[in-house]
Design a protein around this motif. Structure first.
Motif, mmCIF file in Angstrom:
data_model
loop_
_atom_site.group_PDB
_atom_site.id
_atom_site.type_symbol
_atom_site.label_atom_id
_atom_site.label_comp_id
_atom_site.label_asym_id
_atom_site.label_seq_id
_atom_site.Cartn_x
_atom_site.Cartn_y
_atom_site.Cartn_z
ATOM 1 N N ARG A 179 -0.355 15.007 1.236
ATOM 2 C CA ARG A 179 0.754 14.144 0.790
ATOM 3 C C ARG A 179 1.979 15.004 0.424
ATOM 4 N NH1 ARG A 179 1.914 10.084 -3.659
ATOM 5 N NH2 ARG A 179 -0.162 10.266 -4.567
ATOM 6 N N ARG B 219 9.495 15.915 5.397
ATOM 7 C CA ARG B 219 10.157 14.833 6.122
ATOM 8 C C ARG B 219 11.646 15.182 6.285
ATOM 9 N NH1 ARG B 219 9.199 11.036 1.042
ATOM 10 N NH2 ARG B 219 10.999 11.660 -0.163
ATOM 11 N N GLN C 153 17.896 1.197 -6.689
ATOM 12 C CA GLN C 153 17.679 2.323 -7.612
ATOM 13 C C GLN C 153 18.983 2.718 -8.304
ATOM 14 O OE1 GLN C 153 14.780 5.406 -5.823
ATOM 15 N NE2 GLN C 153 15.422 4.216 -4.051
ATOM 16 N N ASP D 142 9.972 3.719 -12.276
ATOM 17 C CA ASP D 142 9.068 4.554 -11.475
ATOM 18 C C ASP D 142 9.375 4.210 -10.020
ATOM 19 O OD1 ASP D 142 6.951 5.419 -9.948
ATOM 20 O OD2 ASP D 142 5.391 4.571 -11.219
ATOM 21 N N THR D 143 10.179 5.041 -9.343
ATOM 22 C CA THR D 143 10.631 4.663 -7.995
ATOM 23 C C THR D 143 9.502 4.742 -6.963
ATOM 24 O OG1 THR D 143 11.383 6.887 -7.356
ATOM 25 C CG2 THR D 143 12.976 5.458 -8.496
ATOM 26 N N GLY D 144 8.429 5.472 -7.278
ATOM 27 C CA GLY D 144 7.286 5.510 -6.367
ATOM 28 C C GLY D 144 6.707 4.118 -6.152
ATOM 29 N N ALA E 56 2.273 4.896 0.642
ATOM 30 C CA ALA E 56 3.698 4.921 0.286
ATOM 31 C C ALA E 56 4.402 6.105 0.923
ATOM 32 C CB ALA E 56 3.845 4.985 -1.235
ATOM 33 N N SER E 57 3.724 7.243 0.973
ATOM 34 C CA SER E 57 4.395 8.425 1.517
ATOM 35 C C SER E 57 4.623 8.291 3.023
ATOM 36 C CB SER E 57 3.671 9.708 1.112
ATOM 37 O OG SER E 57 2.777 10.126 2.075
ATOM 38 N N ARG F 271 5.395 2.197 -2.816
ATOM 39 C CA ARG F 271 4.023 1.678 -2.814
ATOM 40 C C ARG F 271 4.018 0.185 -2.472
ATOM 41 N NH1 ARG F 271 0.089 4.722 -6.353
ATOM 42 N NH2 ARG F 271 0.949 6.820 -6.504
ATOM 43 N N GLY G 71 10.803 10.212 -9.348
ATOM 44 C CA GLY G 71 10.452 10.070 -7.934
ATOM 45 C C GLY G 71 10.441 11.407 -7.236
ATOM 46 N N ARG G 72 10.989 11.411 -6.012
ATOM 47 C CA ARG G 72 11.024 12.650 -5.225
ATOM 48 C C ARG G 72 12.455 13.094 -4.923
ATOM 49 N NH1 ARG G 72 6.680 11.184 -6.093
ATOM 50 N NH2 ARG G 72 4.659 11.696 -5.175
ATOM 51 N N ARG H 163 14.332 3.934 3.169
ATOM 52 C CA ARG H 163 14.999 4.652 2.070
ATOM 53 C C ARG H 163 16.391 4.060 1.818
ATOM 54 N NH1 ARG H 163 11.564 8.558 0.751
ATOM 55 N NH2 ARG H 163 12.910 8.987 -1.016
ATOM 56 N N LYS I 206 5.039 13.897 -14.038
ATOM 57 C CA LYS I 206 6.425 13.410 -14.138
ATOM 58 C C LYS I 206 6.522 11.966 -14.615
ATOM 59 C CE LYS I 206 7.004 11.979 -9.353
ATOM 60 N NZ LYS I 206 5.560 11.730 -9.197
ATOM 61 N N ALA J 215 7.692 5.989 3.299
ATOM 62 C CA ALA J 215 8.846 6.691 2.702
ATOM 63 C C ALA J 215 9.533 7.637 3.685
ATOM 64 C CB ALA J 215 8.394 7.472 1.465
ATOM 65 N N GLY K 266 -0.639 5.453 -2.973
ATOM 66 C CA GLY K 266 0.329 6.556 -2.972
ATOM 67 C C GLY K 266 0.430 7.194 -1.603
ATOM 68 N N ILE L 53 15.403 11.758 -6.708
ATOM 69 C CA ILE L 53 16.330 11.146 -7.672
ATOM 70 C C ILE L 53 17.510 12.096 -7.945
ATOM 71 C CG2 ILE L 53 16.580 9.992 -9.910
ATOM 72 C CD1 ILE L 53 14.600 8.660 -7.911
HETATM 73 O O1 DC Z 1 5.455 8.968 -7.322
HETATM 74 P P1 DC Z 1 4.385 8.249 -6.479
HETATM 75 O O2 DC Z 1 3.120 9.057 -6.341
HETATM 76 O O3 DC Z 1 4.112 6.867 -6.954
HETATM 77 O O4 DC Z 1 5.039 8.117 -5.019
HETATM 78 C C1 DC Z 1 4.313 7.610 -3.928
HETATM 79 C C2 DC Z 1 4.976 8.081 -2.643
HETATM 80 O O5 DC Z 1 6.242 7.417 -2.512
HETATM 81 C C3 DC Z 1 5.283 9.563 -2.567
HETATM 82 O O6 DC Z 1 4.198 10.317 -2.033
HETATM 83 C C4 DC Z 1 6.501 9.615 -1.691
HETATM 84 C C5 DC Z 1 7.206 8.296 -1.930
HETATM 85 N N1 DC Z 1 8.363 8.409 -2.813
HETATM 86 C C6 DC Z 1 9.535 8.841 -2.249
HETATM 87 O O7 DC Z 1 9.569 9.197 -1.079
HETATM 88 N N2 DC Z 1 10.671 8.889 -2.995
HETATM 89 C C7 DC Z 1 10.659 8.545 -4.276
HETATM 90 N N3 DC Z 1 11.803 8.600 -4.985
HETATM 91 C C8 DC Z 1 9.463 8.124 -4.893
HETATM 92 C C9 DC Z 1 8.313 8.080 -4.125
#
Ligand code: DC
Length: 213
Positions: free
Chosen positions: A167, A174, A102, A34-36, A85-86, A40, A116-117, A95, A17, A89, A82, A119
């Motif tokens: 992950r 969640r 964002q 890149d919202t991840g 980050a999860s 992170r 992201g996850r 959030r 993605k 998150a 990563g 969006i």
């Molecule tokens: O896309 P990434 O692998 O860089 O994201 C790292 C972690 O950040 C992912 O496992 C969960 C969290 N994340 C999120 O919860 N919401 C998003 N919009 C982007 C990432």
């Protein structure tokens, strides 16, 4: 594309993605986020403060003070960041603190692509185009495994697969803004596609969707 177009791209780790989002942004001349990286960076700052990643107060403090200039930090790339980050998150206050950044990015002049996850589901539910990108667990783990090898790191394929699945479960299960396909999202399975093929397939999907709307 209209100048205010928003393209929302969601999917699990190593689905392709990020590469796709970056290419679509360049192709259409739109801004890209890149919202991840935001999550992170929060995890990095919590760890730097010596706190546990699941400490809500420390994570909220880091998210509220997040410096967008620090998102270029190479230390943010890579699977360990990563995974951390999860964990942050999952914290609702984190959030919420990252939401307005964002959304205001998405309103950029000239349009924006965000990946992201959540969006298409939470950050930009009114996005003009939503794409859910995925690939089989094995294909995603193979990509990650090759990245490790190209950096000269020795790691068993099974360990990469196990980490990825852990992950995925954290991100999907969640309570807040879990990873899921947004209503109306176009579906792109990149299991057998390379980056060029995924880009071509996405352009076709977008063209098709725009002709129907
Ligand atoms: O896309 P990434 O692998 O860089 O994201 C790292 C972690 O950040 C992912 O496992 C969960 C969290 N994340 C999120 O919860 N919401 C998003 N919009 C982007 C990432």
């Amino acid at each position: 594309m209209r100048t205010s177009t928003i393209i929302a791209i969601d999917g699990p780790a190593a689905s392709g993605k990020g590469t796709l989002a970056k290419r679509l942004a360049a192709h259409f001349g739109m801004a890209y986020l890149d919202t991840g990286l935001l999550y992170r960076a929060v995890a990095r700052d919590v760890a730097a403060a010596g706190d546990a990643l699941d400490d809500p107060a420390s994570a909220l403090n880091a998210a509220s003070k997040l410096d967008a200039q620090s998102l270029d930090d190479p230390a943010l790339r890579g699977p360990l960041a990563g995974d951390a980050a999860s964990i942050v998150a999952k914290i609702p206050q984190v959030r919420a603190a990252l939401l307005e950044y964002q959304r205001s990015f998405a309103r950029a002049d000239g349009g924006a692509v965000l990946d992201g996850r959540d969006i298409g589901t939470v950050v930009c539910p009114d996005a003009d185009i939503k794409i859910f990108v995925t690939a089989s667990d094995e294909a995603r783990a193979t990509r990650r495994h090759m990245e490790h090898e190209s950096r000269g790191e020795t790691i068993a394929f099974e360990k990469v697969l196990e980490d990825l699945r852990r992950r995925d479960s954290r991100d999907k299960e969640r309570n807040i803004a879990p990873l899921e396909q947004a209503a109306g999202a176009l579906f792109l399975d990149t299991t057998t596609l390379d980056a060029d093929q995924a880009f071509a397939a996405a352009l076709l999907l977008i063209e098709h969707a725009r002709r129907r709307s």
